[in-house]
Motif scaffolding. Structure first.
Motif, PDB file in Angstrom:
ATOM      1  N   UNK A 330       0.798  -1.214   0.000  1.00 15.42           N
ATOM      2  CA  UNK A 330       0.000   0.000   0.000  1.00 15.42           C
ATOM      3  C   UNK A 330       0.838   1.275   0.000  1.00 15.42           C
ATOM      4  N   UNK A 331       2.053   1.205   0.564  1.00 21.12           N
ATOM      5  CA  UNK A 331       2.858   2.403   0.766  1.00 21.12           C
ATOM      6  C   UNK A 331       4.223   2.266   0.106  1.00 21.12           C
ATOM      7  N   UNK A 332       4.650   3.334  -0.561  1.00 20.75           N
ATOM      8  CA  UNK A 332       5.956   3.379  -1.208  1.00 20.75           C
ATOM      9  C   UNK A 332       6.616   4.719  -0.859  1.00 20.75           C
ATOM     10  N   UNK A 333       7.927   4.719  -0.734  1.00 21.62           N
ATOM     11  CA  UNK A 333       8.629   5.959  -0.423  1.00 21.62           C
ATOM     12  C   UNK A 333       9.992   5.969  -1.099  1.00 21.62           C
ATOM     13  N   UNK A 346       9.173   0.014   0.573  1.00 20.82           N
ATOM     14  CA  UNK A 346       7.721  -0.137   0.514  1.00 20.82           C
ATOM     15  C   UNK A 346       7.269  -0.999   1.687  1.00 20.82           C
ATOM     16  N   UNK A 347       5.968  -0.902   1.990  1.00 22.61           N
ATOM     17  CA  UNK A 347       5.408  -1.722   3.057  1.00 22.61           C
ATOM     18  C   UNK A 347       3.963  -2.075   2.707  1.00 22.61           C
ATOM     19  N   UNK A 353       6.686  -3.636   8.810  1.00 22.67           N
ATOM     20  CA  UNK A 353       8.028  -3.180   8.463  1.00 22.67           C
ATOM     21  C   UNK A 353       8.112  -2.682   7.027  1.00 22.67           C
ATOM     22  N   UNK A 354       8.987  -1.700   6.830  1.00 24.55           N
ATOM     23  CA  UNK A 354       9.357  -1.286   5.485  1.00 24.55           C
ATOM     24  C   UNK A 354      10.339  -2.303   4.913  1.00 24.55           C
ATOM     25  N   UNK A 355      10.185  -2.569   3.647  1.00 18.95           N
ATOM     26  CA  UNK A 355      11.065  -3.501   2.937  1.00 18.95           C
ATOM     27  C   UNK A 355      11.875  -2.710   1.908  1.00 18.95           C
TER      28      UNK A 355
END
Length: 896
Positions: A330-333, A346-347, A353-355
């Motif tokens: 759902x989330x990317x940075x 991303x997570x 956790x962020x991967x």
């Protein structure tokens, strides 16, 4: 008499333009002036770009050649092009001086263009503005944007046809109360005024002004300009804000824009795209269908990779019932926290956790989220150069995703705008002058404030009907990161007789070729130093350093007044004259970045120093010397006319009353009191070159842009009163009446400063004397040009006052050259070249290319050095070389 005083190439070219001007002038003037020629326009990168996001550029016209308001059109590859034009400036006789032209966006751009007389062709699908009481709609083709007139939303939404593809877009920021582990207050931009500046048909412009608000705080005033071009599904956004906080208490911890994106379809039909390096993308789906243990099928994988809806009927039976077992991301940075590295993580959702996804060096700065039913892309220019930046995609698995682009990353340390140093016992002027003597820093407690500085950023926002393919997205990212730019051919600009004395490159003799080589090499050296020395970062990008430390093999970034240059001795002007001569793309963008920096960061836009700039220092605001010589409009003016940039136009206009600031900001406060006489209210002491010329450059710009004679009269008041002083320009400074714009007193003393003419004075005066007939001022200026570099014996024979040594003799050779040109004095022309070749207090002309490659443990890394370089010397050498070649080319010895 040498041939430099016969009609030159510039006059011949100008005559050829004037020789064919009739179609655009009243019939009474046509007998003397036939039709104007075509005006060739070129892409600065030479080739037509794969994608243009819309073009705006300026065209100069010789005095008297074109009537203001005359119809002008564009042709591309010999065919009529849709275009829009308007007046940027006029000559004193009312004829057109600069016109601006806009072209639609698109992929099929012509390689060669011309401006010709005649009514412009309208675009097939013009940009339209529809006004309502509470909002403004901008319509370009099938794309519609809604701009509210008030509230906390900058753009209410975007539609592709009847389908909404973007929800509200807001300006977002936050401020902490400490530089580390402070309490964070979230802020949202709130609209105060909305102004329609252009309505199309090719270009529409809406300006939004407001403040950021949150938890009872109102701060960080902003201006947002939205540009729509026919043929585009995007808005160009120019975002400007002012830091108005207390540097000791307010630490801006984020700054950016965030858009809501409606999400439709299954998670595997939702797509994320992030531009990495040129021509490359990070391309993934919210629910990936590639790389699974069970193969969903070729057609399914191909559709997802391409950004199309997955054909469910083609999906393997072994995969279809198990889709809900695949995690959704759902989330990317993408975080660009230095000029040399970004990390992409991303997570699945908050609380997990962020991967790590990937990493790289310099991301282009575009992010996209959407589906086959539509989506949004947002990109920032100078993304890696202006670190710390960030692109966030959040909630992509929900009904509404958020796409955020951070001009200052919320995950980086907050901005620390505090002074870099303590007082060190320098509370009084005596100690401060001792500090100036050792570190070259003009320091005074409380005068090193960042409050009032500004920054402008350029972005592009797309409303996409569907997920663009990879080639299209890569082209969008590149067009935003390195915008294509049209520019009039240098020969044609030169023929219009604008911007004072400059010439086209001329290698017709060995000595001319040698000087031209150094002009080219010196500019290339500085352009490359930006990357070698990593002159990057949100507040730093666009500036260069002042002086080199040959012992450390490092620029003096930490030594008082030797650090950031802040326009000292006119590098901006040197670079822009180099651009005018060559049209070089690299130099254009180098000078453009400098203009974006020096007009914003180095100048105060509110508060007690409003309208003044800050002298060179370790921080751009750290030196206590606040002067108009830095805020000087002449440094922005060339870029403004080449591009019709509205923000730079605002910056120049903001300076027209900057002389009033000097009524309460005393520049000469550290001069011993016995040498200073009290002045009446409304009268200040003003230097002619570093102050009056700097402010007068904004009056000139305002007069030619608006035709308002108020500013012409203010120029005339200053010129006639200087011309009336006994020693004219040699007086150096005099009491100045702020209400009348006149200098006062007899002017019977002489004070010649080496700084008075090196902040654009010659360049401004050359234009003023061409526009306004003030014989006494002309005589005063030519006297100054004669005597500044005059030999001591000649000075003492002419004046009862003692001769004092001169500085910057090499750079001031162009004053002697100007005198020689204006008076047709061959002996003075020879003197000018002798002064230039002396190299005194300058850079000197090298034999061959002086750049030296250096490496080894004594260096930070492999580098290139230019012996004895300083930006003062480089800028003044460059200006002298360019202008001497323009003014007295044939007095130059062929061999040296």
């Amino acid at each position: 008499m040498t041939s430099q005083f016969t009609i030159g190439r510039r006059d011949m070219l100008r005559a050829s333009l004037l020789g064919s001007a009739a179609a655009l002038l009243p019939s009474s003037a046509r007998a003397a002036t036939p039709r104007p020629p075509q005006t060739p326009i070129r892409w600065i990168d030479d080739d037509a770009p794969p994608l243009s996001l819309g073009q705006t550029f300026g065209v100069p016209w010789p005095r008297g050649a074109v009537k203001a308001g005359a119809p002008l059109s564009l042709r591309g590859d010999g065919k009529p092009l849709p275009s829009q034009h308007w007046t940027l400036a006029t000559w004193p006789d009312g004829s057109l001086k600069w016109s601006a032209h806009a072209l639609p966006a698109g992929t099929d751009q012509p390689a060669a263009l011309d401006v010709v007389p005649g009514r412009p062709q309208p675009p097939e699908s013009p940009v339209l503005l529809r006004e309502a009481a509470d909002a403004i709609d901008i319509v370009s083709g099938a794309t519609r944007w809604r701009i509210p007139r008030s509230g906390a939303v900058a753009i209410a939404g975007a539609w592709s046809g009847d389908r909404q593809v973007m929800g509200p877009l807001t300006l977002v920021a936050s401020v902490d109360d400490a530089p580390e582990r402070g309490r964070r207050v979230a802020l949202t931009g709130r609209i105060e005024t909305v102004t329609i500046e252009q309505k199309g048909p090719v270009r529409a412009v809406v300006k939004i002004d407001g403040m950021h608000e949150g938890e009872g705080r109102r701060m960080l005033p902003f201006t947002l300009r939205l540009y729509a071009y026919a043929g585009g599904d995007h808005l160009r956004i120019v975002h400007s804000f002012i830091f108005d906080g207390d540097p000791a208490k307010d630490f801006v911890s984020s700054l950016g824009l965030a858009a809501a994106v409606p999400m439709a379809g299954e998670p595997h039909d939702r797509h994320v795209r992030l531009a990495t390096t040129p021509g490359h993308l990070f391309s993934e789906a919210v629910r990936p269908l590639t790389g699974l243990r069970r193969d969903p099928g070729d057609a399914v994988r191909a559709a997802q990779i391409a950004g199309r809806a997955v054909p469910m009927e083609a999906m393997a039976d072994s995969v279809r019932p198990l889709l809900d077992r695949i995690p959704t991301w759902s989330d990317f940075s993408l975080r660009q926290h230095s000029a040399d590295g970004f990390a992409l993580v991303k997570r699945t959702e908050p609380g997990h956790a962020w991967v790590d996804a990937t990493a790289g060096t310099r991301a282009l700065g575009l992010g996209y989220v959407g589906s086959p039913q539509g989506g949004v892309a947002l990109a920032a220019r100078y993304f890696w150069q202006r670190h710390p930046t960030q692109i966030d995609i959040r909630d992509a698995a929900s009904d509404q995703a958020r796409l955020g682009l951070w001009l200052w990353s919320p995950d980086a340390p907050p901005m620390d705008m505090r002074p870099y140093r303590g007082v060190l016992g320098m509370e009084g002027y005596d100690a401060q002058n001792e500090g100036l003597a050792i570190t070259y820093e003009d320091y005074e407690p409380g005068w090193d404030s960042a409050t009032g500085t500004a920054r402008t950023s350029e972005l592009t926002l797309w409303a996409c009907a569907a997920t663009p393919d990879a080639d299209r997205l890569a082209a969008m990212a590149q067009a935003n990161a390195v915008p294509p730019q049209l520019m009039v051919e240098p020969r044609r600009i030169h023929a219009a007789n604008v911007f004072g004395p400059w010439s086209l490159p001329d290698r017709s003799t060995p000595m001319k070729a040698r000087i031209e080589d150094q002009i080219r090499n010196l500019a290339a050296f500085y352009e490359a130093e930006v990357d070698r020395r990593r002159w990057y970062g949100f507040w730093n990008h666009g500036d260069v350093m002042h002086t080199y430390d040959a012992d450390r093999h490092q620029w003096r970034y930490d030594i008082g007044g030797f650090a950031w240059d802040n326009s000292e001795l006119s590098p901006d002007l040197w670079l822009w004259l180099s651009v005018l001569r060559t049209g070089d793309a690299g130099l254009f963008r180098f000078a453009e970045a400098m203009t974006r920096h020096t007009g914003e960061v180095d100048v105060y836009h509110l508060g007690r120093f409003k309208g003044l700039g800050t002298r060179h220092g370790v921080q751009h605001w750290s030196d206590s010397s606040k002067q108009p010589r830095i805020s000087n409009a002449i440094y922005r003016r060339i870029y403004y006319y080449l591009t019709a940039d509205d923000r730079v136009g605002d910056l120049m206009r903001d300076l027209i009353l900057s002389d009033r600031t000097l009524a309460h900001v005393e520049i000469g406060r550290k001069v011993p009191g016995a040498a200073r006489k009290p002045l009446p209210d409304g009268v200040i002491d003003m230097t002619f070159g570093t102050t009056w010329c700097a402010v007068a450059s904004s009056w000139l710009a305002e007069w030619e842009r608006t035709g308002d004679r108020t500013w012409r009269d203010r120029l005339l008041a200053g010129m006639t009163s200087i011309g009336g002083l006994k020693y004219g320009w040699l007086v150096g400074s005099a009491p100045f009446d702020l209400s009348t714009g006149r200098f006062l007193g007899a002017g019977d003393s002489i004070a010649v400063s080496h700084l008075n003419a090196v902040f654009g004075a010659l360049e401004l005066n050359a234009e003023l004397l061409d526009l306004l007939d003030v014989p006494t001022y002309r005589a005063a200026w030519l006297d100054y040009c004669r005597w500044f570099n005059a030999p001591r014996a000649q000075w003492e024979a002419a004046f009862p006052l003692p001769w004092k040594g001169r500085n910057l003799r090499e750079g001031h050779s162009r004053l002697t050259a100007y005198l020689a040109h204006e008076t047709q004095d061959a002996a003075m022309a020879r003197r000018a070249w002798e002064e230039f070749f002396s190299g005194e207090a300058g850079l000197g002309l090298s034999t061959g290319d002086p750049r030296v490659a250096q490496d080894g443990p004594r260096y930070l890394g492999p580098t290139i050095e230019w012996p004895n370089v300083s930006t003062n010397a480089a800028a003044q050498w460059g200006l002298a070389a360019i202008e001497n070649l323009a003014l007295i080319p044939d007095a130059l010895p062929a061999q040296g």
